[in-house]
Write a protein that holds these residues in place. Sequence first.
Motif, PDB file in Angstrom:
ATOM      1  N   TRP A 171       7.654  63.492  75.030  1.00  0.00           N
ATOM      2  CA  TRP A 171       8.934  63.386  75.743  1.00  0.00           C
ATOM      3  C   TRP A 171       9.290  61.945  76.062  1.00  0.00           C
ATOM      4  CZ3 TRP A 171       8.791  61.067  80.502  1.00  0.00           C
ATOM      5  CH2 TRP A 171       7.563  61.048  81.184  1.00  0.00           C
ATOM      6  N   VAL A 172       8.276  61.063  76.146  1.00  0.00           N
ATOM      7  CA  VAL A 172       8.542  59.690  76.591  1.00  0.00           C
ATOM      8  C   VAL A 172       9.529  58.960  75.664  1.00  0.00           C
ATOM      9  CG1 VAL A 172       7.524  57.470  77.211  1.00  0.00           C
ATOM     10  CG2 VAL A 172       6.314  59.578  77.773  1.00  0.00           C
ATOM     11  N   PRO A 173       9.243  58.884  74.327  1.00  0.00           N
ATOM     12  CA  PRO A 173      10.215  58.190  73.476  1.00  0.00           C
ATOM     13  C   PRO A 173      11.593  58.849  73.481  1.00  0.00           C
ATOM     14  CG  PRO A 173       8.343  59.008  72.178  1.00  0.00           C
ATOM     15  CD  PRO A 173       8.043  59.308  73.602  1.00  0.00           C
ATOM     16  N   VAL A 174      11.630  60.182  73.603  1.00  0.00           N
ATOM     17  CA  VAL A 174      12.920  60.881  73.599  1.00  0.00           C
ATOM     18  C   VAL A 174      13.741  60.481  74.822  1.00  0.00           C
ATOM     19  CG1 VAL A 174      14.040  63.142  73.659  1.00  0.00           C
ATOM     20  CG2 VAL A 174      11.940  62.834  72.324  1.00  0.00           C
ATOM     21  N   VAL A 175      13.093  60.547  75.995  1.00  0.00           N
ATOM     22  CA  VAL A 175      13.804  60.196  77.233  1.00  0.00           C
ATOM     23  C   VAL A 175      14.269  58.741  77.190  1.00  0.00           C
ATOM     24  CG1 VAL A 175      13.498  59.843  79.714  1.00  0.00           C
ATOM     25  CG2 VAL A 175      12.652  61.932  78.644  1.00  0.00           C
ATOM     26  N   VAL A 176      13.372  57.853  76.720  1.00  0.00           N
ATOM     27  CA  VAL A 176      13.732  56.430  76.643  1.00  0.00           C
ATOM     28  C   VAL A 176      14.933  56.238  75.711  1.00  0.00           C
ATOM     29  CG1 VAL A 176      12.967  54.197  75.737  1.00  0.00           C
ATOM     30  CG2 VAL A 176      11.467  55.517  77.250  1.00  0.00           C
ATOM     31  N   ALA A 212      20.486  54.877  75.041  1.00  0.00           N
ATOM     32  CA  ALA A 212      21.755  55.124  74.347  1.00  0.00           C
ATOM     33  C   ALA A 212      22.884  55.303  75.359  1.00  0.00           C
ATOM     34  CB  ALA A 212      21.631  56.357  73.451  1.00  0.00           C
ATOM     35  N   VAL A 213      22.621  56.093  76.408  1.00  0.00           N
ATOM     36  CA  VAL A 213      23.643  56.301  77.440  1.00  0.00           C
ATOM     37  C   VAL A 213      24.002  54.970  78.100  1.00  0.00           C
ATOM     38  CG1 VAL A 213      24.097  57.349  79.682  1.00  0.00           C
ATOM     39  CG2 VAL A 213      23.030  58.704  77.871  1.00  0.00           C
ATOM     40  N   ALA A 214      22.967  54.166  78.413  1.00  0.00           N
ATOM     41  CA  ALA A 214      23.210  52.880  79.071  1.00  0.00           C
ATOM     42  C   ALA A 214      24.043  51.958  78.175  1.00  0.00           C
ATOM     43  CB  ALA A 214      21.882  52.220  79.433  1.00  0.00           C
ATOM     44  N   LEU A 215      23.734  51.939  76.869  1.00  0.00           N
ATOM     45  CA  LEU A 215      24.488  51.080  75.946  1.00  0.00           C
ATOM     46  C   LEU A 215      25.950  51.517  75.888  1.00  0.00           C
ATOM     47  CD1 LEU A 215      22.026  50.549  72.927  1.00  0.00           C
ATOM     48  CD2 LEU A 215      22.598  48.969  74.767  1.00  0.00           C
ATOM     49  N   LEU A 216      26.175  52.838  75.794  1.00  0.00           N
ATOM     50  CA  LEU A 216      27.542  53.343  75.728  1.00  0.00           C
ATOM     51  C   LEU A 216      28.295  53.034  77.027  1.00  0.00           C
ATOM     52  CD1 LEU A 216      27.039  56.749  73.882  1.00  0.00           C
ATOM     53  CD2 LEU A 216      27.990  54.623  72.992  1.00  0.00           C
ATOM     54  N   THR A 256      25.852  48.826  86.894  1.00  0.00           N
ATOM     55  CA  THR A 256      26.032  50.266  86.720  1.00  0.00           C
ATOM     56  C   THR A 256      24.866  50.879  85.958  1.00  0.00           C
ATOM     57  OG1 THR A 256      28.341  49.675  86.434  1.00  0.00           O
ATOM     58  CG2 THR A 256      27.762  51.984  86.090  1.00  0.00           C
ATOM     59  N   THR A 257      24.343  50.140  84.975  1.00  0.00           N
ATOM     60  CA  THR A 257      23.268  50.715  84.157  1.00  0.00           C
ATOM     61  C   THR A 257      21.896  50.451  84.773  1.00  0.00           C
ATOM     62  OG1 THR A 257      23.237  48.717  82.804  1.00  0.00           O
ATOM     63  CG2 THR A 257      24.555  50.558  81.987  1.00  0.00           C
ATOM     64  N   LEU A 258      21.886  49.787  85.933  1.00  0.00           N
ATOM     65  CA  LEU A 258      20.600  49.401  86.534  1.00  0.00           C
ATOM     66  C   LEU A 258      19.613  50.562  86.704  1.00  0.00           C
ATOM     67  CD1 LEU A 258      19.154  46.855  87.525  1.00  0.00           C
ATOM     68  CD2 LEU A 258      19.910  47.404  89.832  1.00  0.00           C
ATOM     69  N   PRO A 259      20.065  51.707  87.254  1.00  0.00           N
ATOM     70  CA  PRO A 259      19.095  52.812  87.428  1.00  0.00           C
ATOM     71  C   PRO A 259      18.504  53.276  86.082  1.00  0.00           C
ATOM     72  CG  PRO A 259      21.149  53.268  88.603  1.00  0.00           C
ATOM     73  CD  PRO A 259      21.392  52.055  87.780  1.00  0.00           C
ATOM     74  N   LEU A 260      19.399  53.370  85.066  1.00  0.00           N
ATOM     75  CA  LEU A 260      18.921  53.786  83.735  1.00  0.00           C
ATOM     76  C   LEU A 260      17.950  52.747  83.180  1.00  0.00           C
ATOM     77  CD1 LEU A 260      22.290  54.955  82.149  1.00  0.00           C
ATOM     78  CD2 LEU A 260      20.400  56.395  82.881  1.00  0.00           C
ATOM     79  N   VAL A 273      14.031  53.108  82.103  1.00  0.00           N
ATOM     80  CA  VAL A 273      13.556  52.754  80.760  1.00  0.00           C
ATOM     81  C   VAL A 273      12.445  51.717  80.840  1.00  0.00           C
ATOM     82  CG1 VAL A 273      14.211  51.564  78.625  1.00  0.00           C
ATOM     83  CG2 VAL A 273      15.688  53.351  79.544  1.00  0.00           C
ATOM     84  N   ALA A 274      12.662  50.682  81.680  1.00  0.00           N
ATOM     85  CA  ALA A 274      11.689  49.593  81.782  1.00  0.00           C
ATOM     86  C   ALA A 274      10.336  50.114  82.262  1.00  0.00           C
ATOM     87  CB  ALA A 274      12.218  48.509  82.725  1.00  0.00           C
ATOM     88  N   VAL A 275      10.367  51.002  83.261  1.00  0.00           N
ATOM     89  CA  VAL A 275       9.107  51.535  83.786  1.00  0.00           C
ATOM     90  C   VAL A 275       8.406  52.391  82.725  1.00  0.00           C
ATOM     91  CG1 VAL A 275       8.100  53.129  85.463  1.00  0.00           C
ATOM     92  CG2 VAL A 275       9.792  51.444  86.203  1.00  0.00           C
TER      93      VAL A 275
END
Lengths: 115, 245
Positions: free
Chosen positions: B93-98, B103-107, B157-161, B165-167
């Motif tokens: 699940w890790v790579p999928v979630v990342v 992708a959401v953050a980039l969009l 805005t993308t900070l939480p995402l 991802v970073a963690v």
Amino acid sequence: MVPAEETILTNLRRGALEFCVLAMLTDEELYGLDIARRLTVDGLLMSSEGTLYPLLTRLRTAGLVTTTWQQSVEGPPRRYYALTPDGRDSLAAFTRTWPAFRDAVDHALDRRDLP
Amino acid sequence: MTPGTTHPLVAAYLEELDGLLAGIEPRERADVMLGVREHLDGALGATGGTDQEVREALAELGPPQLVANEAYAGRQPATAATPGPTPVMARSWVPVVVAVLTAVALLMAVFIVSSMGSVVSSSSSSSSDANGVITQEQTSEVLAGSPLIGSLAALMTTLPLWATVAVLVGVSPLWVRREKVIAILLIPAAALLLGLLPQVGWWLIGANGVYGGAWAALILVLLGGGAILTRSTRKAAARVHHPAA
């Protein structure tokens, strides 16, 4: 070599190669690089030297070989691999089984060639 | 460490292999790594070898993926008998979630910066109409401030995402160090790019450069970012250890 042959060899090696390594250790202790060089001589038993190390780890974990550090003249100490009694038994069992298996495969392949 | 393992190519090879072996037990992983390291020390001798010798020695070892495959292939019967727990952060699940979060953050970054960008261009054109003589000073001021504000807004805005991802990437053993850096920098880099390229376009060409820069940033982020993300996700997913596969 075409990919199909390489795939077949990969699968065939999986069952037999560890016993080839055990057989090499019957009379002498060897270090990794030495085993790798001997196995890759013809490219049949092993095509990439690196794949030897997971195999040696497996043999060690299974208690079929042991390792000892020994000083070498040219450089840093080397880990020498030696057969354990279990390794010797395992090799003996394979040596008994292999000829019959090999003959059975040969036989099956020969029959296919008949008209 | 001996000279044989200090060559950059050797170090890169060992790092990649170590990353690929993330799914096997630490003791076995260390044993395989020790064997390969020792092999290279022996093959390259005390001097460490020339670049050519290093390349040949690594070619003879074979690709790290092949070595890793052998490590996993040999473990299958053992893992099937005693299914050891896969480390939580090495699961599929890790790579999928990342990938999804990135992708959401980039969009989101594209959406935010582009919506602010349109405000910028309209305000700059209206100010040039209304104020005539002092156009240049005002427009340049508007353009200098706003794109970076767009970047900042996207970053905030993308900070939480991004933090999630970073963690995940930072902790998970599925990425090697270099890939971690790229995966973590992707979102902030995209936000900065989206804000800065129109600005660069303005400096170079003028008003049309703003649109050129904006389009270039959009294409770079969507295609380039997408490609980087896809590759990073594939690599990480390939390292997930499936006992049954």
